[in-house]
Design a protein around this motif. Structure first.
Motif, mmCIF file in Angstrom:
data_model
loop_
_atom_site.group_PDB
_atom_site.id
_atom_site.type_symbol
_atom_site.label_atom_id
_atom_site.label_comp_id
_atom_site.label_asym_id
_atom_site.label_seq_id
_atom_site.Cartn_x
_atom_site.Cartn_y
_atom_site.Cartn_z
ATOM 1 N N UNK A 198 0.840 -1.199 0.000
ATOM 2 C CA UNK A 198 0.000 0.000 0.000
ATOM 3 C C UNK A 198 0.874 1.248 0.000
ATOM 4 N N UNK A 199 0.273 2.355 -0.409
ATOM 5 C CA UNK A 199 0.907 3.663 -0.356
ATOM 6 C C UNK A 199 -0.057 4.610 0.337
ATOM 7 N N UNK A 200 0.484 5.523 1.143
ATOM 8 C CA UNK A 200 -0.337 6.475 1.888
ATOM 9 C C UNK A 200 0.128 7.882 1.548
ATOM 10 N N UNK A 201 -0.843 8.762 1.282
ATOM 11 C CA UNK A 201 -0.544 10.188 1.124
ATOM 12 C C UNK A 201 -1.305 10.927 2.223
ATOM 13 N N UNK A 202 -0.576 11.740 2.974
ATOM 14 C CA UNK A 202 -1.168 12.547 4.049
ATOM 15 C C UNK A 202 -0.985 14.019 3.736
ATOM 16 N N UNK A 203 -1.990 14.803 4.081
ATOM 17 C CA UNK A 203 -1.899 16.246 3.895
ATOM 18 C C UNK A 203 -0.954 16.867 4.902
#
Length: 161
Positions: free
Chosen positions: A155-160
């Motif tokens: 998985x890949x996660x993008x956070x603001x």
């Protein structure tokens, strides 16, 4: 954010990570001199799973951050009609002109980035942030993160910010 909710989505799509080069970049030193093929250069597909988390410091009049239905509605067209059963292709991919010319009958979802899981997560994050802004909700509700699962183990996660 004091309160967060997460909504999950699924879609099927193909892509090609045309920039993949396992022998260079940050991870190359982990390989110990082994030179593997670059499998993601090939056209392939995934059963993507997406988790979208939004949050707020306060609850609305219904004692919710926002109804799950509203998050689903904001992403429905993108997920169900544009991404699902498409081929996600970067307009900068050297194969894009051939795809456009010879495979115009296919459902192409053209983007301006190499369609890695990380980049797709950021794309969905930005898309939902824009939807919240258009609805005048961005002061109260923020997109906290978008997680894109390409496989059961990756998985890949993008956070603001």
């Amino acid at each position: 954010m004091r309160y967060e909710i997460t909504k999950k989505f699924k879609f099927e799509a193909g892509h090609r990570v045309w920039k993949q080069n396992l022998t260079s970049g940050k991870g190359a030193r982990l390989m110990g001199g082994e030179i593997p093929p670059n499998p993601c250069l090939n056209i392939h597909g995934h059963s993507y799973k997406v988790e979208v988390t939004v949050g707020s410091d306060t609850l609305n009049e219904q004692e919710m951050v926002i109804d799950f239905y509203h998050i689903k509605a904001a992403l429905k067209d993108l997920i169900d009609n544009k991404l699902d059963h498409s081929f996600i292709i970067d307009k900068n991919d050297p194969l894009y002109p051939s795809f456009k010319e010879h495979f115009g009958f296919l459902k192409l979802f053209v983007v301006d980035f190499c369609p890695t899981a990380e980049a797709i997560a950021k794309f969905i994050y930005d898309f939902l942030t824009e939807k919240l802004d258009e609805a005048g909700l961005l002061e109260d509700i923020k997109v906290v993160s978008v997680t894109v699962w390409e496989t059961e183990t990756g998985k890949a996660v993008y956070r603001g910010q």
